[in-house]
Scaffold this active site. Structure first.
Site, PDB file in Angstrom:
ATOM      1  N   TYR A 186       0.834  -1.200   0.000  1.00 38.68           N
ATOM      2  CA  TYR A 186       0.000   0.000   0.000  1.00 38.68           C
ATOM      3  C   TYR A 186       0.873   1.255   0.000  1.00 38.68           C
ATOM      4  O   TYR A 186       0.664   2.182  -0.790  1.00 38.68           O
ATOM      5  CB  TYR A 186      -0.939  -0.031   1.212  1.00 38.68           C
ATOM      6  CG  TYR A 186      -1.699   1.245   1.437  1.00 38.68           C
ATOM      7  CD1 TYR A 186      -2.719   1.631   0.574  1.00 38.68           C
ATOM      8  CD2 TYR A 186      -1.399   2.079   2.508  1.00 38.68           C
ATOM      9  CE1 TYR A 186      -3.425   2.812   0.775  1.00 38.68           C
ATOM     10  CE2 TYR A 186      -2.097   3.252   2.718  1.00 38.68           C
ATOM     11  CZ  TYR A 186      -3.100   3.617   1.846  1.00 38.68           C
ATOM     12  OH  TYR A 186      -3.781   4.787   2.042  1.00 38.68           O
ATOM     13  N   GLU A 228     -11.148   5.656   5.583  1.00 36.71           N
ATOM     14  CA  GLU A 228     -10.497   6.393   6.680  1.00 36.71           C
ATOM     15  C   GLU A 228     -11.465   6.565   7.848  1.00 36.71           C
ATOM     16  O   GLU A 228     -11.067   6.466   9.006  1.00 36.71           O
ATOM     17  CB  GLU A 228      -9.980   7.755   6.199  1.00 36.71           C
ATOM     18  CG  GLU A 228      -8.791   7.669   5.255  1.00 36.71           C
ATOM     19  CD  GLU A 228      -7.507   7.152   5.875  1.00 36.71           C
ATOM     20  OE1 GLU A 228      -7.417   7.010   7.112  1.00 36.71           O
ATOM     21  OE2 GLU A 228      -6.565   6.878   5.110  1.00 36.71           O
ATOM     22  N   TRP A 252      -4.829   0.888  10.629  1.00 36.34           N
ATOM     23  CA  TRP A 252      -5.016   0.936   9.178  1.00 36.34           C
ATOM     24  C   TRP A 252      -4.866  -0.462   8.591  1.00 36.34           C
ATOM     25  O   TRP A 252      -5.539  -0.813   7.620  1.00 36.34           O
ATOM     26  CB  TRP A 252      -4.045   1.924   8.548  1.00 36.34           C
ATOM     27  CG  TRP A 252      -4.270   2.087   7.080  1.00 36.34           C
ATOM     28  CD1 TRP A 252      -3.391   1.817   6.081  1.00 36.34           C
ATOM     29  CD2 TRP A 252      -5.467   2.545   6.421  1.00 36.34           C
ATOM     30  NE1 TRP A 252      -3.965   2.067   4.851  1.00 36.34           N
ATOM     31  CE2 TRP A 252      -5.238   2.514   5.038  1.00 36.34           C
ATOM     32  CE3 TRP A 252      -6.711   2.969   6.883  1.00 36.34           C
ATOM     33  CZ2 TRP A 252      -6.201   2.892   4.100  1.00 36.34           C
ATOM     34  CZ3 TRP A 252      -7.670   3.347   5.948  1.00 36.34           C
ATOM     35  CH2 TRP A 252      -7.403   3.304   4.576  1.00 36.34           C
TER      36      TRP A 252
END
Length: 185
Positions: free
Chosen positions: A16, A38, A46
């Site tokens: 990512y 988010e 995350w």
């Protein structure tokens, strides 16, 4: 190869980081997806969201706001029972509400991208942080963005979530200066 220190713990985070994080993106659907993800991350890591990203895409019709605004109670219950996503009622409801807000601002601004990028005057902000400890959790711009998004009907868009979003979609370049991606993006 030096990477930002947050992106060294798993292959998923490395990939990512190396391919997407911090790269300026102007695609309406991708921007909407990242805003929803988010918000889903609030209070979680995350990495948790990245592991569920493909399931989110499937569950939320590839983050098509036109489809999401039509979700009824049956679809909402389906989402809340889907183990592939974060089954938090407030976050699921926020995603549906955010689709409505997204379509509304798209009508007035021409595109969701134009609306979102207006918070940085259409140009990425390039910072020069030495380490993760130097990176703020929020900024004056993310506070202003949060305030306006809330005014425009968005949910789960506090200043910290907005700043993480800005980092993710390349509105700010917060790669550590020693990171190989810093100069690339």
């Amino acid at each position: 190869m030096n990477r930002c220190s947050w992106a060294t713990h798993s292959e998923l985070e490395k990939d990512y980081h190396d391919t997407e994080w911090g790269v300026p993106n102007y695609d309406d659907r991708h921007l909407f997806e990242m805003l929803i993800l988010e918000g889903a991350q609030a209070g979680l890591s995350w990495l948790t969201v990245l592991k569920k990203r493909d399931s989110y895409r499937e569950a939320f019709d590839q983050f098509d706001p036109e489809k999401i605004v039509r979700y009824d109670d049956t679809k909402r219950q389906e989402l809340l029972s889907n183990p592939g996503i974060i089954r938090n009622r407030l976050k699921v409801d926020a995603a549906i509400q955010n689709a409505k807000a997204c379509l509304k601002v798209t009508k007035t601004h021409g595109s969701f991208s134009d609306y979102i990028w207006s918070f940085v005057d259409g140009e990425p902000i390039v910072n020069a942080f030495e380490s993760l400890d130097d990176v703020p959790a929020e900024t004056e711009r993310s506070k202003a963005m949060s305030k306006q998004l809330k005014k425009d009907g968005f949910k789960f868009v506090g200043p910290t979530i907005c700043y993480a979003f800005m980092q993710a979609v390349g509105m700010v370049n917060d790669h550590e200066v020693s990171c190989f991606r810093y100069d690339e993006v």
